[in-house]
Write an enzyme that holds these catalytic residues in place. Structure first.
Site, PDB file in Angstrom:
ATOM      1  N   ASP A   1       0.552  -0.617  -0.116  1.00 20.56           N
ATOM      2  CA  ASP A   1       0.143  -0.008  -0.279  1.00 20.56           C
ATOM      3  C   ASP A   1       1.394   1.050   0.071  1.00 20.56           C
ATOM      4  O   ASP A   1       1.912   1.229   0.693  1.00 20.56           O
ATOM      5  CB  ASP A   1      -0.961  -0.539   1.437  1.00 20.56           C
ATOM      6  CG  ASP A   1      -2.103   1.273   1.347  1.00 20.56           C
ATOM      7  OD1 ASP A   1      -2.666   1.024   0.356  1.00 20.56           O
ATOM      8  OD2 ASP A   1      -1.190   1.511   2.199  1.00 20.56           O
TER       9      ASP A   1
ATOM     10  N   GLU B   1       1.773  -0.255  -4.846  1.00 15.46           N
ATOM     11  CA  GLU B   1       0.998   1.016  -5.121  1.00 15.46           C
ATOM     12  C   GLU B   1       1.772   1.894  -5.672  1.00 15.46           C
ATOM     13  O   GLU B   1       2.333   2.416  -4.779  1.00 15.46           O
ATOM     14  CB  GLU B   1       0.108   0.774  -4.437  1.00 15.46           C
ATOM     15  CG  GLU B   1      -1.301   1.893  -4.711  1.00 15.46           C
ATOM     16  CD  GLU B   1      -2.585   2.045  -3.266  1.00 15.46           C
ATOM     17  OE1 GLU B   1      -3.475   2.559  -4.225  1.00 15.46           O
ATOM     18  OE2 GLU B   1      -1.545   2.607  -2.518  1.00 15.46           O
TER      19      GLU B   1
ATOM     20  N   HIS C   1     -10.221  -0.831  -5.763  1.00 12.24           N
ATOM     21  CA  HIS C   1     -11.020  -0.629  -5.037  1.00 12.24           C
ATOM     22  C   HIS C   1     -11.218   1.611  -4.831  1.00 12.24           C
ATOM     23  O   HIS C   1     -12.102   1.682  -4.127  1.00 12.24           O
ATOM     24  CB  HIS C   1     -11.250  -1.084  -3.589  1.00 12.24           C
ATOM     25  CG  HIS C   1      -9.863  -0.462  -3.020  1.00 12.24           C
ATOM     26  ND1 HIS C   1      -8.307  -1.490  -3.870  1.00 12.24           N
ATOM     27  CD2 HIS C   1      -9.223  -0.300  -1.616  1.00 12.24           C
ATOM     28  CE1 HIS C   1      -7.159  -0.714  -2.762  1.00 12.24           C
ATOM     29  NE2 HIS C   1      -7.810  -0.227  -2.143  1.00 12.24           N
ATOM     30  N   ASP C   2     -10.599   2.194  -5.511  1.00 11.99           N
ATOM     31  CA  ASP C   2     -10.285   3.719  -5.356  1.00 11.99           C
ATOM     32  C   ASP C   2     -10.503   3.581  -6.325  1.00 11.99           C
ATOM     33  O   ASP C   2     -10.198   5.297  -6.783  1.00 11.99           O
ATOM     34  CB  ASP C   2      -9.137   3.715  -4.560  1.00 11.99           C
ATOM     35  CG  ASP C   2      -8.274   3.349  -3.947  1.00 11.99           C
ATOM     36  OD1 ASP C   2      -8.842   2.939  -2.657  1.00 11.99           O
ATOM     37  OD2 ASP C   2      -7.064   2.859  -3.282  1.00 11.99           O
TER      38      ASP C   2
HETATM   39  C1  GLC Z   1      -4.252   2.944  -0.423  1.00  9.70           C
HETATM   40  C2  GLC Z   1      -5.298   2.130  -0.666  1.00  9.70           C
HETATM   41  C3  GLC Z   1      -6.749   3.075   0.046  1.00  9.70           C
HETATM   42  C4  GLC Z   1      -6.329   3.533   1.155  1.00  9.70           C
HETATM   43  C5  GLC Z   1      -5.282   4.169   1.435  1.00  9.70           C
HETATM   44  C6  GLC Z   1      -4.395   4.799   2.729  1.00  9.70           C
HETATM   45  O1  GLC Z   1      -4.354   3.767  -1.632  1.00  9.70           O
HETATM   46  O2  GLC Z   1      -5.869   1.886  -1.755  1.00  9.70           O
HETATM   47  O3  GLC Z   1      -7.739   2.424  -0.309  1.00  9.70           O
HETATM   48  O4  GLC Z   1      -7.374   4.496   1.413  1.00  9.70           O
HETATM   49  O5  GLC Z   1      -3.852   3.783   0.222  1.00  9.70           O
HETATM   50  O6  GLC Z   1      -4.738   3.661   3.110  1.00  9.70           O
END
Ligand code: GLC
Ligand code: MG
Length: 527
Positions: free
Chosen positions: A200, A263, A324-325
């Protein structure tokens, strides 16, 4: 060279709260995922990435981890997890977990200790600063979820930094004890047999050690996402982050064929730095360009060319269409074009990641105000930033709650679930699910589609064309019919798959007529 599973394979993301609920509490869980593994095996994907299932107060739905070595009771137990791993492996499916190292929950024992006093041995595990001379936050850094990124802890009189919610304090990755503790967490899961991690917000891990202000973003206008009013130069993508990632990577390398996915939302020239010097970084820095690109054939042709050109020697590409974002692909480009997008995702060079439900064409579901769950939408309302619409329950059948739960689902089920669900789509040879199934089977049967070279082919207007080894892919990214003038090497090519699932075996002379929103894969003559 023999390619590894994460180079050949296709990754499928499960958002566990919304995939399958086994116990009627309205929230998906591990036994639920286990009961649906046959769907994934039938579909033909190779790996399942599961968003966080650790103990969590769920302020950010699991991205606020209170214990990195457990399973939230809502999702099941460690035994359930081991069972899922066994069952997945038994079907030839790899399992990728989500690692959330940038921040923990404020309920994590580490943070409880850290905030207990300025002298606590864990004080330096998080990022604490004195107030500015006026008593306000130490600098101008902003939270991605709105407002200042600094929260005052009245008890010890200092502020702590949180890139996301105040309930998600950032860990201090400059502290070697934090690094060691987090490597231990990774070992814990790798030893259990997990095949890799999606890490993440990996580009957030290190912040400026002088705590300098972030500069203003001259392109920001009132009404836009407030976080974007500053450029996060001092808070993300710091040069030292690559050392931290290299350390993580060395641990992965102690195990056979484990994948490290990062990510990272950055422009391509900075993104590719995350392969690390000499490929010592992430195996797959997530490439979100298809999520962000304007859906235009000329533009996407350019995006692919730039990415291919920017990759370091030996760096393996990857493509993502949704997560999911992000708003769902079928809502971003429309249901007809979503089929073309599927063909694009599964024929570009590089590991594809697909998001649960996209294989049945799931769309963003409008969320009535009283059912909003996402803290982003609650903090910064009405700008379309909320992520609930793309997180709604998987549609399995025409039964109650689309077969997702016998209880009250935590987010509403799409209204059209009686038509759009796995059961109905499996029985319809023309459905988008049938297309996904055919595309995945074709990839598996034809190694050139998995790992063969990518060669762009000149095209105009809404047409995007490229060759993968012995295959020619021609995609119409618009709703109007298009004529594609085939290059000489494509004369006599045979259609083997159309997004419309109806024109196989047709062969091409010098021109190919594409219907609106149609993509085709052809086998080159003589191949
Ligand atoms: C990443 C996740 C997201 C989350 C964020 C904070 O971007 O994909 O869903 O809210 O990190 O952890
Ligand atoms: Mg449940």
């Amino acid at each position: 060279m023999e390619q590894l599973w994460w180079q050949r394979g296709v990754i499928y993301q499960v958002y566990p709260r919304s995939f399958m609920d086994s116990d009627g509490d309205g929230v998906g869980d591990l036994p639920g995922i286990m009961s649906r593994l046959d769907h994934l095996a039938w579909l033909g994907v190779d790996a399942v990435w599961i968003s966080p299932v650790y103990p969590s107060p769920m302020k950010d739905f699991g991205y606020d981890v209170a214990d990195y070595r457990g399973i939230h009771p809502l999702f099941g137990t460690l035994e359930d997890f081991d069972g899922l791993l066994r069952e997945a492996h038994g079907r030839g499916l790899k399992v990728i977990l989500d690692f959330v190292p940038n921040h923990s929950s404020d309920q994590h024992a580490w943070f409880a200790a850290s905030r207990s006093s300025r002298d606590d041995p864990k004080r330096g595990w998080y990022i604490w600063r004195d107030p500015a001379p006026d008593g306000g936050p130490p600098n101008n850094w902003l939270s991605c979820f709105g407002g200042s990124a600094w929260e005052l802890d009245a008890h010890t009189g200092q502020y702590y930094y949180h890139a996301f919610l105040p309930e998600q304090p950032d860990l201090n990755w400059r502290n070697p004890e934090v690094v060691e503790a987090m490597l231990d967490v990774l070992r814990f899961w790798l030893d259990r047999g997990v095949d890799g991690f999606r890490v993440d917000v990996i580009w957030h891990l290190i912040k400026d050690d002088e705590f300098r202000d972030n500069p203003r973003n001259p392109e920001w206008r009132e009404g836009m996402d407030p976080f974007q009013s500053l450029m996060p130069e001092q808070t993300t993508d710091r040069p030292e982050v690559h050392q931290v990632i290299a350390r993580m990577r060395r641990l992965f390398d102690e195990y056979p064929e484990r994948v490290l996915i990062g990510e990272i939302y950055l422009p391509v020239e900075r993104l590719v730095a995350y392969y690390g010097p000499g490929l010592t970084g992430a195996h797959l820095p997530f490439n979100f360009q298809l999520v962000q690109a304007k859906w235009d054939a000329r533009h996407i042709a350019r995006v692919v060319a730039e990415y291919e050109a920017a990759l370091p020697e030996g760096g393996w590409p990857n493509w993502v269409l949704g997560n999911h974002d992000q708003h769902r692909i079928a809502s971003r480009v429309g249901p007809a074009q979503a089929r073309v997008a599927a063909m694009l995702l599964l024929t570009l060079r590089g590991t594809p990641t697909l998001y649960y439900g996209d294989e049945i064409g799931m769309r963003d579901v409008p969320i009535p105000p009283e059912r909003v769950q996402d803290p982003f939408e609650k903090n910064v309302p009405g700008k379309g930033l909320g992520r609930d619409p793309e997180r709604t329950p998987m549609q399995w059948s025409a039964g109650p709650n689309a077969g997702f739960t016998t209880g009250e689902p935590w987010l509403p089920v799409a209204e059209n679930f009686r038509e759009a669900n796995v059961e109905a789509a499996r029985n319809d040879p023309r459905s988008i699910l049938s297309l996904y199934h055919r595309l995945l089977a074709l990839r598996r049967a034809e190694p050139e589609l998995e790992t063969g070279p990518y060669t762009p082919v000149a095209a105009e207007g809404d047409v995007l064309a490229y060759i993968r080894g012995e295959f020619l892919v021609v995609l119409n990214l618009g709703p109007r019919p298009q004529l594609f003038h085939a290059p000489p090497e494509a004369h006599g090519a045979q259609v083997i798959l159309s997004t419309h699932l109806d024109r196989e075996h047709e062969s091409v002379a010098d021109a190919l007529h594409l219907r609106g929103d149609e993509g085709v894969i052809l086998r080159l003559a003589g191949a």
